[in-house]
Write an enzyme that holds these catalytic residues in place. Structure first.
Site, PDB file in Angstrom:
ATOM      1  N   GLY A  90       0.835  -1.195   0.000  1.00 56.58           N
ATOM      2  CA  GLY A  90       0.000   0.000   0.000  1.00 56.58           C
ATOM      3  C   GLY A  90       0.867   1.241   0.000  1.00 56.58           C
ATOM      4  N   ALA A  91       1.943   1.190   0.775  1.00 57.98           N
ATOM      5  CA  ALA A  91       2.896   2.300   0.857  1.00 57.98           C
ATOM      6  C   ALA A  91       4.131   1.794   1.580  1.00 57.98           C
ATOM      7  CB  ALA A  91       2.279   3.490   1.595  1.00 57.98           C
ATOM      8  N   MET A  92       5.202   2.573   1.540  1.00 57.77           N
ATOM      9  CA  MET A  92       6.447   2.194   2.204  1.00 57.77           C
ATOM     10  C   MET A  92       7.112   3.422   2.794  1.00 57.77           C
ATOM     11  SD  MET A  92       8.527  -0.067   3.174  1.00 57.77           S
ATOM     12  CE  MET A  92       9.935   0.373   4.210  1.00 57.77           C
ATOM     13  N   GLU A  93       7.511   3.313   4.070  1.00 58.50           N
ATOM     14  CA  GLU A  93       7.958   4.455   4.865  1.00 58.50           C
ATOM     15  C   GLU A  93       9.417   4.826   4.663  1.00 58.50           C
ATOM     16  OE1 GLU A  93       8.250   0.725   7.600  1.00 58.50           O
ATOM     17  OE2 GLU A  93       6.898   1.492   6.067  1.00 58.50           O
ATOM     18  N   ASN A  94       9.983   4.656   3.474  1.00 62.85           N
ATOM     19  CA  ASN A  94      11.374   5.053   3.238  1.00 62.85           C
ATOM     20  C   ASN A  94      11.600   6.440   3.828  1.00 62.85           C
ATOM     21  OD1 ASN A  94      11.560   2.735   1.345  1.00 62.85           O
ATOM     22  ND2 ASN A  94      10.291   4.042   0.051  1.00 62.85           N
ATOM     23  N   GLU A 104       4.803  -2.095  13.004  1.00 61.14           N
ATOM     24  CA  GLU A 104       3.544  -1.990  12.273  1.00 61.14           C
ATOM     25  C   GLU A 104       2.335  -1.863  13.190  1.00 61.14           C
ATOM     26  OE1 GLU A 104       3.639  -1.235   9.396  1.00 61.14           O
ATOM     27  OE2 GLU A 104       5.529  -1.978   8.607  1.00 61.14           O
ATOM     28  N   HIS A 131      -0.239   6.583   8.651  1.00 60.99           N
ATOM     29  CA  HIS A 131       0.513   5.375   9.020  1.00 60.99           C
ATOM     30  C   HIS A 131       1.988   5.525   8.655  1.00 60.99           C
ATOM     31  CE1 HIS A 131       0.776   0.894   9.566  1.00 60.99           C
ATOM     32  NE2 HIS A 131       1.822   1.074   8.758  1.00 60.99           N
ATOM     33  N   GLU A 132       2.245   5.956   7.425  1.00 58.63           N
ATOM     34  CA  GLU A 132       3.640   6.059   6.978  1.00 58.63           C
ATOM     35  C   GLU A 132       4.401   7.137   7.737  1.00 58.63           C
ATOM     36  OE1 GLU A 132       4.588   3.582   5.233  1.00 58.63           O
ATOM     37  OE2 GLU A 132       2.498   2.980   5.040  1.00 58.63           O
ATOM     38  N   HIS A 161       5.742   6.144  11.061  1.00 56.20           N
ATOM     39  CA  HIS A 161       6.988   5.376  10.990  1.00 56.20           C
ATOM     40  C   HIS A 161       8.229   6.266  10.971  1.00 56.20           C
ATOM     41  CE1 HIS A 161       5.745   1.256  10.656  1.00 56.20           C
ATOM     42  NE2 HIS A 161       5.024   1.434   9.551  1.00 56.20           N
TER      43      HIS A 161
END
Length: 963
Positions: free
Chosen positions: A347-351, A406, A383-384, A387
């Site tokens: 869905g997404a990634m917290e880079n 998570e 959410h991201e 993080h």
């Protein structure tokens, strides 16, 4: 990472799992099995040797040498990387997209060793003086000669064998030059494509979590191996390069007579490899620059020009503000880029500093997007951004504690959205979207603890398996409970202390418990009976949850381990014997009582009692018959005397207690009799999530007529309420939750044939078909109307919907149409749609598994999917969805075949198929699908039993109540 299993929160609540789940799980397991087999037996490009002794797949592999183990040795610790990458956005003479690169990692030797073991996967390493890598020393450190180097396929390592030992305390540099394929597999450094004005565009982008950084460059690819990354990207002059840090400079030059641009980025903060990101694209952006922080939203140019990134940009500022206050820690970077990608598996990634999203999770069109789309964008962003501190600044030591990352981000995402959108009341939605979802999985004997032993989580497949409902949803529910019994104020004080103490470092859950305990110790009178660690260990180190039974006649209170199937055998031992320390908030006769811990007090009397107020605790509640009767009577006479969130709890607890044979099914059904008076979204959503189980279990049996009549009686007043509230469907309710409940009213009314509903939908759909450029259907209702429009229509409606899907420029609109196409009741249309999933020009790889799942959710489509998979397996596997179909993340559903008992027979057949599949392939293993296999067998077996035991009783009750 954003929830991989996220498609639609409402869809995700619909069922608990039966035939279609088992069916699609077989597909997913087959994919996972073949992937695992190929990975274990194959020899990937660039991996020129494997010194592990070849082992037949039927013999368990026993590691002998350090490179046979999946975990890195602890003798070397990285300090920094210098990475240069050059992606080619045009294919080479063989039609392959590639990238080349150089890497130099500085590491410190903490224990003398003659081995350098570093991750490397699917990279072609250039020989340097006859070896795969070159070693040098820093500050005069003596450098032993390289004896030989080789690559290990199984454990994805590059091994450098030295003629002497490295010196403890000294620092060294390992340099490599390499090339790789810029594939479209959505892993590591990969390729994404889209069309702009009919012209194909190519993006180079990345996804490093969980174990894919090693596919982009050789690295120490474990979360505790934090380092500083210096990134340089070489790219064509008409593109922009992005990475985690701010661009330092970018200049044009010639390399190999090619005109290129070289972009250099500031060094990152000390961070884990899975957070690294780099992208080359010609996207555009909008931005804000406030308080020395640059925030940008990147997307395709037309999306930015049409304002689709505006909502995300405007939401980011208040969410960041909230988190900086909540964590009492400033955002530690100089910029925050967020980018919407056409092809993205998660869905997404917290880079850190460069967050990547599916376009449906970042972009919002106020003309075409629904309230649900808007909430999804807000919760995924929240959410991201959570993080950025919890996960990025302070990171788990190893993946067995993934829930810390998570679960926490999932909990506080609701707080961040509540701050930015206070009128939505989203904090209560966590009960529907997380707690009830977690209950469904954690009630199985095949569940697992939040925190597993490190020895259980080693291989990439075992790590990937941790990204599941337990880590995300149960993790968030347990942290919400912790915050409630400590109080939010104490919780955030401990949290802030924890973040400051471990900034840029790694931890496990015991470190968090210690800092929360310090906050408790500084708060006199808090009144928790044991230490935070003692209480929480019972929630994190053992699987499952309790059901608390309160007998108001005797005053007795007790707890037992709740299992959906009471006959299931729990094979996983617990050091706590499945006993929990349970904080119980409760009220008597409408008056809140003091929180107590189970077994410290008794409850008795003639007034109604309600336990677990605000549903703050992760447990179910059962009562004696008298108190159940009092609560049901209260629902019938004055349901608003109970909070809406607890009305939802009563229904959900009752139905699940009935499935577990703790109370009767009739008692559970009685909790729904008041629904004709209910107007709030949360109780209705909870009820429908449970009643859909009945609908889909009995869809083709004689029970369905009585069930349909009863539901029609209950939902008709809700349908009429919204017809009046919306001035005969001409306006949209102002209240956020009312907008959701309007969808429920229309969807269920059409499903059970409330008079006027289907005619309404067919009229809207016909209007749209007659004038495709003007869609009269409000975005909130489109998913429901599209599905029913296709289901009630034929070829003309399906072909029209397909054309609209192909022409859709907004991702969320395309998703609604793609889902609706699976609603057809015409078998040959569904078979044609299944064939489309094999053609990436028709259905994108990232959307193929979603499409197959949607078709399997359809009663007509379920057997077609089964036949399709069996007949086309080789092709399906060859062009499978990149990243695989994750069975633990599939939307749960139940479905039927064609006559009254074919459904039950088909479930039994699938159960046997699953058991046979497990038996046939047990020696090879199932990788990340192992847990899903166990859960599919357990769910299917339990549901067969439930149908057999409850059919007659359910039919009798519904027949009596439907009149």
């Amino acid at each position: 990472m954003g929830k991989v299993y996220y498609v639609s929160k409402n869809v995700g609540l619909v069922g608990l799992a039966l035939a279609a789940t088992a069916l699609v799980t077989i597909v997913a397991l087959s994919i996972a099995y073949n992937n695992e087999k190929a990975k274990n037996l194959g020899n990937h490009g660039g991996e020129v040797s494997d010194t592990s002794t070849p082992v037949p797949p039927t013999i368990p592999f026993i590691p002998k040498d350090p490179w046979d183990h999946y975990r890195l040795p602890t003798s070397l610790i990285p300090a920094s990387y210098n990475i240069t990458l050059w992606p080619q956005l045009e294919p080479n003479a063989d039609g392959v997209y590639t990238f080349t690169g150089r890497s130099a990692v500085v590491f410190r030797c903490v224990r003398a060793t003659d081995l350098i073991i570093i991750h490397c996967h699917k990279l072609n390493l250039t020989s340097i003086r006859g070896h795969h890598a070159e070693l040098s020393g820093l500050d005069g450190a003596a450098v032993p000669d390289v004896q030989r180097t080789w690559l290990v396929v199984r454990t994805e390592f590059l091994v450098v064998q030295l003629r002497g030992s490295l010196t403890a305390g000294a620092s060294y540099v390992l340099q490599t030059e390499f090339g790789g394929e810029l594939a479209d597999d959505l892993k590591g450094f990969y390729r994404s494509e889209y069309a702009e004005n009919g012209v194909k565009k190519v993006i180079a982008t990345s996804q490093m979590q969980v174990t894919h950084a090693r596919k982009a460059f050789p690295c120490f690819d474990e979360p505790a191996m934090k380092a500083i990354f210096n990134v340089t990207i070489i790219h064509s002059r008409d593109t922009t390069a992005l990475s985690n840090g701010m661009q330092i400079y970018s200049e044009n030059t010639l390399i190999d007579n090619k005109p290129v641009r070289v972009t250099v980025f500031e060094p990152t903060k000390r961070m884990s490899t899975y957070l690294l990101a780099f992208i080359v694209t010609d996207f555009s952006y909008n931005y804000l620059n406030q308080s020395n922080l640059l925030v940008r939203i990147w997307a395709q140019r037309i999306a930015i020009e049409q304002g689709h990134g505006d909502y995300a940009l405007n939401l980011t500022e208040p969410v960041l503000h909230f988190y900086q206050k909540y964590y009492n820690t400033s955002y530690p970077l100089s910029k925050l880029d967020q980018i919407a990608l056409p092809d993205f598996n998660a869905g997404a990634m917290e880079n850190w500093g460069l967050v990547t999203y599916r376009d449906t999770a970042l972009l919002f069109d106020p003309r075409l997007s629904s309230t649900g789309n808007k909430e999804r964008v807000s919760t995924v962003i929240s959410h991201e951004l959570a993080h950025m501190w919890f996960g990025n600044l302070v990171t788990l030591r190893w993946w067995n504690d993934l829930w810390l990352n998570e679960g926490f981000a999932t909990y506080v995402e609701y707080l961040g959205v509540d701050y930015a959108e206070p009128s939505w009341n989203v904090k209560d939605h966590i009960v529907l979207y997380e707690m009830q979802r977690a209950f469904a999985v954690d009630a199985l004997a095949s569940s697992h603890p939040l925190s597993r032993g490190e020895e259980e989580v080693n291989t990439p497949a075992e790590i990937a398996e941790m990204f599941n409902t337990i880590s995300y949803s149960k993790g968030s529910a347990v942290l919400r409970m912790l915050s409630a019994f400590l109080t939010e104020r104490v919780f955030v004080v401990g949290l802030s202390s924890y973040l400051k103490a471990f900034a840029f470092s790694n931890t496990d859950d015991s470190d968090l418990w210690d800092h929360l305990q310090q906050a408790v110790d500084r708060t006199p009178g808090l009144g928790i009976p044991l230490s935070v660690k003692d209480i929480m260990s019972r929630w994190t180190l053992q699987m499952g949850f309790p059901v608390v039974t309160i007998d108001t006649r005797t005053g007795n209170i007790n707890q037992t381990h709740f299992l959906l199937d009471p006959d299931s055998i729990v094979e996983r031992p617990s050091q706590f014997n499945y006993i929990w320390y349970i904080p119980v908030k409760w009220m008597r006769n409408g008056v809140e009582q003091k929180q107590y811990w189970l077994l410290q007090k008794t409850v008795s009397g003639q007034e109604w009692v309600l336990a677990n107020t605000n549903v703050s605790g992760f447990f179910r509640v059962n009562y004696d018959q008298d108190n159940w009767d009092r609560l049901i009577d209260l629902l019938s006479t004055n349901h608003q005397a109970l909070p809406a969130i607890n009305r939802a709890q009563i229904i959900d607890d009752a139905f699940n207690l009935a499935r577990a044979e703790i109370i009767s099914t009739k008692l559970a059904l009685r909790t729904t009799k008041y629904l004709s008076k209910e107007r709030d979204y949360i109780p209705w959503q909870s009820a429908l999530g449970n009643l859909n189980y009945f609908i889909l279990m009995f869809d083709r049996t004689e029970v369905f007529g009585a069930l349909q009549a009863y539901l029609r009686k209950q939902v008709r007043p809700l349908f009429k309420h919204f017809q009046m509230l919306t001035a005969n469907w001409t306006i949209i309710p102002a209240n956020h939750d009312d907008q959701y409940n309007q969808i429920n009213a229309v969807k269920m009314a059409c499903r059970v044939e409330v008079e006027g509903c289907r005619e309404l939908i067919k009229g809207w759909y016909r209007q749209w078909m007659e004038n495709p450029s003007h869609n009269p259907i409000h975005p909130n209702l489109r998913s429901t109307v599209y599905c029913h429009g296709v289901a009630l229509g034929g070829v003309e409606e399906w072909d029209f919907t397909w054309r609209m899907c192909r022409n859709a420029t907004l991702g969320s609109e395309a998703m609604k149409l793609r889902s609706a196409l699976a609603c057809s009741k015409t078998p040959w249309l569904l078979n044609r749609y299944l064939e489309y999933t094999l053609d990436p020009t028709k259905v994108r790889k990232q959307d193929a598994s979603f499409t197959i799942q949607e078709i399997s959710n359809n009663v007509v489509g379920m057997p077609l999917v089964w036949n399709f998979v069996r007949e086309r397996w080789k092709i399906l596997h060859k062009v499978r969805v990149a990243g695989g179909m994750q069975p633990t993340h599939l939307p749960s559903t139940e479905s039927a075949e064609h006559d009254a008992w074919t459904q039950l027979r088909f479930c039994f057949f699938l159960s046997l198929q699953l058991v046979k599949f497990k038996k046939d392939n047990i020696r090879v293993g199932f990788g990340s699908a192992t847990l899903a296999l166990e859960q599919a067998i357990e769910k299917t077996t339990a549901n067969i039993k439930w149908v057999t035991e409850n059919k007659v009783e359910v039919l009798q009750w519904l027949t009596e109540e439907a009149t």
